[in-house]
Motif scaffolding. Structure first.
Motif, PDB file in Angstrom:
ATOM      1  N   LEU A 148      61.097 -23.662  63.039  1.00 49.55           N
ATOM      2  CA  LEU A 148      59.831 -22.959  63.303  1.00 49.55           C
ATOM      3  C   LEU A 148      59.829 -22.340  64.693  1.00 49.55           C
ATOM      4  O   LEU A 148      59.364 -21.217  64.902  1.00 49.55           O
ATOM      5  CB  LEU A 148      58.663 -23.934  63.148  1.00 49.55           C
ATOM      6  N   THR A 149      60.365 -23.093  65.654  1.00 48.29           N
ATOM      7  CA  THR A 149      60.452 -22.540  67.014  1.00 48.29           C
ATOM      8  C   THR A 149      61.358 -21.313  67.049  1.00 48.29           C
ATOM      9  O   THR A 149      61.052 -20.308  67.694  1.00 48.29           O
ATOM     10  CB  THR A 149      60.983 -23.603  67.971  1.00 48.29           C
ATOM     11  N   GLY A 150      62.483 -21.367  66.328  1.00 46.97           N
ATOM     12  CA  GLY A 150      63.391 -20.207  66.284  1.00 46.97           C
ATOM     13  C   GLY A 150      62.751 -19.010  65.614  1.00 46.97           C
ATOM     14  O   GLY A 150      62.904 -17.864  66.064  1.00 46.97           O
ATOM     15  N   ILE A 151      62.004 -19.287  64.523  1.00 42.27           N
ATOM     16  CA  ILE A 151      61.320 -18.170  63.840  1.00 42.27           C
ATOM     17  C   ILE A 151      60.291 -17.533  64.757  1.00 42.27           C
ATOM     18  O   ILE A 151      60.160 -16.311  64.837  1.00 42.27           O
ATOM     19  CB  ILE A 151      60.662 -18.690  62.538  1.00 42.27           C
ATOM     20  N   LEU A 152      59.542 -18.368  65.487  1.00 45.27           N
ATOM     21  CA  LEU A 152      58.536 -17.851  66.411  1.00 45.27           C
ATOM     22  C   LEU A 152      59.177 -17.037  67.536  1.00 45.27           C
ATOM     23  O   LEU A 152      58.686 -15.966  67.909  1.00 45.27           O
ATOM     24  CB  LEU A 152      57.732 -19.014  66.983  1.00 45.27           C
ATOM     25  N   GLN A 153      60.280 -17.540  68.053  1.00 42.04           N
ATOM     26  CA  GLN A 153      60.971 -16.799  69.111  1.00 42.04           C
ATOM     27  C   GLN A 153      61.524 -15.470  68.606  1.00 42.04           C
ATOM     28  O   GLN A 153      61.462 -14.454  69.289  1.00 42.04           O
ATOM     29  CB  GLN A 153      62.105 -17.660  69.687  1.00 42.04           C
ATOM     30  N   ALA A 154      62.067 -15.483  67.385  1.00 42.18           N
ATOM     31  CA  ALA A 154      62.569 -14.216  66.823  1.00 42.18           C
ATOM     32  C   ALA A 154      61.446 -13.224  66.614  1.00 42.18           C
ATOM     33  O   ALA A 154      61.591 -12.025  66.878  1.00 42.18           O
ATOM     34  CB  ALA A 154      63.280 -14.503  65.496  1.00 42.18           C
ATOM     35  N   PHE A 155      60.310 -13.710  66.142  1.00 46.84           N
ATOM     36  CA  PHE A 155      59.156 -12.815  65.955  1.00 46.84           C
ATOM     37  C   PHE A 155      58.687 -12.232  67.279  1.00 46.84           C
ATOM     38  O   PHE A 155      58.368 -11.047  67.384  1.00 46.84           O
ATOM     39  CB  PHE A 155      58.031 -13.591  65.277  1.00 46.84           C
ATOM     40  N   MET A 156      58.639 -13.096  68.309  1.00 47.59           N
ATOM     41  CA  MET A 156      58.245 -12.609  69.642  1.00 47.59           C
ATOM     42  C   MET A 156      59.247 -11.597  70.175  1.00 47.59           C
ATOM     43  O   MET A 156      58.878 -10.608  70.818  1.00 47.59           O
ATOM     44  CB  MET A 156      58.117 -13.788  70.597  1.00 47.59           C
ATOM     45  N   GLY A 157      60.544 -11.818  69.890  1.00 48.93           N
ATOM     46  CA  GLY A 157      61.553 -10.835  70.321  1.00 48.93           C
ATOM     47  C   GLY A 157      61.368  -9.499  69.641  1.00 48.93           C
ATOM     48  O   GLY A 157      61.502  -8.440  70.263  1.00 48.93           O
ATOM     49  N   LEU A 158      61.068  -9.515  68.339  1.00 55.08           N
ATOM     50  CA  LEU A 158      60.806  -8.255  67.630  1.00 55.08           C
ATOM     51  C   LEU A 158      59.584  -7.545  68.197  1.00 55.08           C
ATOM     52  O   LEU A 158      59.570  -6.314  68.340  1.00 55.08           O
ATOM     53  CB  LEU A 158      60.613  -8.537  66.135  1.00 55.08           C
ATOM     54  N   GLN A 159      58.560  -8.311  68.535  1.00 55.70           N
ATOM     55  CA  GLN A 159      57.359  -7.708  69.117  1.00 55.70           C
ATOM     56  C   GLN A 159      57.675  -7.067  70.467  1.00 55.70           C
ATOM     57  O   GLN A 159      57.205  -5.970  70.771  1.00 55.70           O
ATOM     58  CB  GLN A 159      56.274  -8.778  69.286  1.00 55.70           C
ATOM     59  N   GLU A 160      58.477  -7.756  71.283  1.00 54.48           N
ATOM     60  CA  GLU A 160      58.842  -7.188  72.585  1.00 54.48           C
ATOM     61  C   GLU A 160      59.663  -5.913  72.425  1.00 54.48           C
ATOM     62  O   GLU A 160      59.455  -4.924  73.135  1.00 54.48           O
ATOM     63  CB  GLU A 160      59.629  -8.224  73.389  1.00 54.48           C
ATOM     64  N   ALA A 161      60.623  -5.905  71.484  1.00 51.78           N
ATOM     65  CA  ALA A 161      61.418  -4.696  71.259  1.00 51.78           C
ATOM     66  C   ALA A 161      60.546  -3.558  70.769  1.00 51.78           C
ATOM     67  O   ALA A 161      60.725  -2.392  71.172  1.00 51.78           O
ATOM     68  CB  ALA A 161      62.523  -4.989  70.231  1.00 51.78           C
ATOM     69  N   GLU A 219      57.364  -3.150  71.460  1.00 50.23           N
ATOM     70  CA  GLU A 219      56.572  -2.686  72.601  1.00 50.23           C
ATOM     71  C   GLU A 219      57.408  -1.817  73.537  1.00 50.23           C
ATOM     72  O   GLU A 219      56.926  -0.821  74.073  1.00 50.23           O
ATOM     73  CB  GLU A 219      56.012  -3.890  73.348  1.00 50.23           C
ATOM     74  N   VAL A 220      58.675  -2.190  73.749  1.00 48.41           N
ATOM     75  CA  VAL A 220      59.548  -1.365  74.608  1.00 48.41           C
ATOM     76  C   VAL A 220      59.748   0.012  74.005  1.00 48.41           C
ATOM     77  O   VAL A 220      59.695   1.036  74.705  1.00 48.41           O
ATOM     78  CB  VAL A 220      60.911  -2.082  74.794  1.00 48.41           C
ATOM     79  N   LYS A 221      59.938   0.080  72.695  1.00 52.61           N
ATOM     80  CA  LYS A 221      60.117   1.373  72.028  1.00 52.61           C
ATOM     81  C   LYS A 221      58.862   2.211  72.123  1.00 52.61           C
ATOM     82  O   LYS A 221      58.913   3.421  72.373  1.00 52.61           O
ATOM     83  CB  LYS A 221      60.492   1.133  70.571  1.00 52.61           C
ATOM     84  N   LEU A 222      57.701   1.564  71.949  1.00 51.69           N
ATOM     85  CA  LEU A 222      56.436   2.301  72.077  1.00 51.69           C
ATOM     86  C   LEU A 222      56.243   2.813  73.501  1.00 51.69           C
ATOM     87  O   LEU A 222      55.758   3.931  73.706  1.00 51.69           O
ATOM     88  CB  LEU A 222      55.268   1.395  71.671  1.00 51.69           C
ATOM     89  N   ASN A 223      56.638   2.028  74.497  1.00 54.56           N
ATOM     90  CA  ASN A 223      56.521   2.479  75.894  1.00 54.56           C
ATOM     91  C   ASN A 223      57.420   3.674  76.165  1.00 54.56           C
ATOM     92  O   ASN A 223      57.032   4.609  76.878  1.00 54.56           O
ATOM     93  CB  ASN A 223      56.865   1.336  76.839  1.00 54.56           C
ATOM     94  N   GLU A 224      58.635   3.656  75.596  1.00 52.78           N
ATOM     95  CA  GLU A 224      59.528   4.805  75.771  1.00 52.78           C
ATOM     96  C   GLU A 224      58.942   6.059  75.138  1.00 52.78           C
ATOM     97  O   GLU A 224      59.020   7.143  75.712  1.00 52.78           O
ATOM     98  CB  GLU A 224      60.890   4.478  75.153  1.00 52.78           C
ATOM     99  N   GLU A 225      58.350   5.913  73.960  1.00 53.28           N
ATOM    100  CA  GLU A 225      57.727   7.067  73.319  1.00 53.28           C
ATOM    101  C   GLU A 225      56.557   7.591  74.155  1.00 53.28           C
ATOM    102  O   GLU A 225      56.367   8.801  74.288  1.00 53.28           O
ATOM    103  CB  GLU A 225      57.237   6.684  71.914  1.00 53.28           C
ATOM    104  N   ARG A 226      55.785   6.667  74.733  1.00 53.26           N
ATOM    105  CA  ARG A 226      54.672   7.100  75.583  1.00 53.26           C
ATOM    106  C   ARG A 226      55.178   7.853  76.807  1.00 53.26           C
ATOM    107  O   ARG A 226      54.593   8.860  77.226  1.00 53.26           O
ATOM    108  CB  ARG A 226      53.857   5.878  76.012  1.00 53.26           C
TER     109      ARG A 226
END
Length: 334
Positions: free
Chosen positions: A49-62, A64-71
């Motif tokens: 569960l901890t690994g799944i949560l960390q992977a989900f948080m990593g996807l969210q961060e990636a 957000e980075v892509k959205l910032n680049e587009e902005r």
């Protein structure tokens, strides 16, 4: 003993039911985890569960980075368009606002004041010239492109004026856009938005609209035509300019320039049909052109001329043979 065990089992059953339910939930949540077996299932599932949560948080961060680049890209485009609009607005304002007329009540300057102003202007001009700065305090008023103008001369004039005024290369395109009309404006409008901010890309698109490319410069360079009012010095300057636009030697090695010259001579020695076919494939070197020529010759019937000399010889023999056939036909008729 068996009866006591049976009686003891219902007493412990209520206290164990929540643990069993938690184990079922954890087992369902960790369906993708590795099978550990036995009763120690709780610890691996929590890690999963901890690994799944960390992977989900990593996807969210990636994301957000892509959205910032587009902005950031959108902000850059908006700033460039805003800067372009400001330049157009300044040009319209400069052309529409009349110059202030001197008031008749204002007293004219005395001769001593005029001399002081002239001396001050001469001093400041000499200081600017000695420091290497431009002596133009105001931007020059460039005329718009007309249908009678030569597009190459127009662009050369603009580039020299921009260099004299020391405009940053990044701002050249914003000074050029208001001057474009007709085909040149159409070429700019139909460009990709990301390419409209680069002057070299805009220039290439405009020249392409006028069917001007390195092949055009090569043909002009090889031409023996001399303009009636052209001096030897002007002929030299014109050939030097055409060579630079054809070869584009800046940034190229001696081997690369030599390869271009070999490719040109190689194409000149081929038949016209083969020349056109190879140019359509746009080879980058003479070796690539020779490979294409071998493919072309192999696809045709054997004995068909592929060189320019043999092609001319074959065409030169055609009229004589046709006259011979015509003469024999007329003799039979008589």
């Amino acid at each position: 003993m068996h009866r006591g065990a049976r009686k003891h089992k219902p007493e412990t059953q209520p206290s164990e039911e929540p643990c069993a339910g938690e184990e079922e939930l954890e087992a369902g949540a960790s369906a993708m985890a590795a099978d550990t077996g036995g009763e120690d299932v709780t610890e691996p599932t929590l890690r999963d569960l901890t690994g799944i949560l960390q992977a989900f948080m990593g996807l969210q961060e990636a994301r957000e980075v892509k959205l910032n680049e587009e902005r950031q890209k959108q902000d850059q485009r908006f700033k460039a368009l805003q800067h372009q609009f400001q330049l157009l607005q300044m040009e319209v304002q400069a052309r529409t606002s009349p110059l202030p007329e001197p008031s008749p009540n204002d007293a004219g300057p005395e001769e001593d004041d005029i001399e002081d102003v002239k001396n001050a202007q001469a001093t400041s001009a000499s200081v600017r010239m000695s420091s290497g700065q431009s002596q133009f305090s105001l931007e020059p008023k460039l005329q718009k492109l007309t249908s009678d103008d030569d597009i190459e001369h127009f662009l050369v004039t603009f580039e020299r004026m921009a260099a004299a005024c020391r405009w940053p290369k990044a701002d050249w395109v914003f000074h050029l856009i208001p001057l474009l009309t007709g085909k040149a404006r159409s070429a700019y409008v139909h460009m990709d938005v990301d390419e409209t901010h680069n002057y070299d890309d805009v220039k290439t698109a405009i020249l392409k609209k006028y069917d001007i490319n390195p092949e055009t410069y090569r043909q002009r360079f090889r031409s023996l035509y001399v303009y009636p009012d052209e001096s030897p010095k002007e002929l030299y300057v014109r050939l030097k300019e055409l060579y630079g636009k054809w070869i584009l030697p800046r940034g190229k090695t001696v081997e690369e320039i030599g390869e271009m010259l070999i490719l040109e001579q190689f194409l000149r020695m081929l038949s016209p049909e083969l020349q056109v076919w190879i140019k359509e494939h746009d080879p980058k070197s003479a070796a690539e052109a020779s490979t294409l020529a071998d493919v072309f010759v192999a696809a045709r019937r054997k004995g068909q001329p592929w060189s320019n000399a043999s092609f001319k010889d074959k065409n030169a023999c055609k009229p004589a043979s046709s006259r011979h056939h015509q003469g024999s036909a007329t003799g039979r008729a008589h």
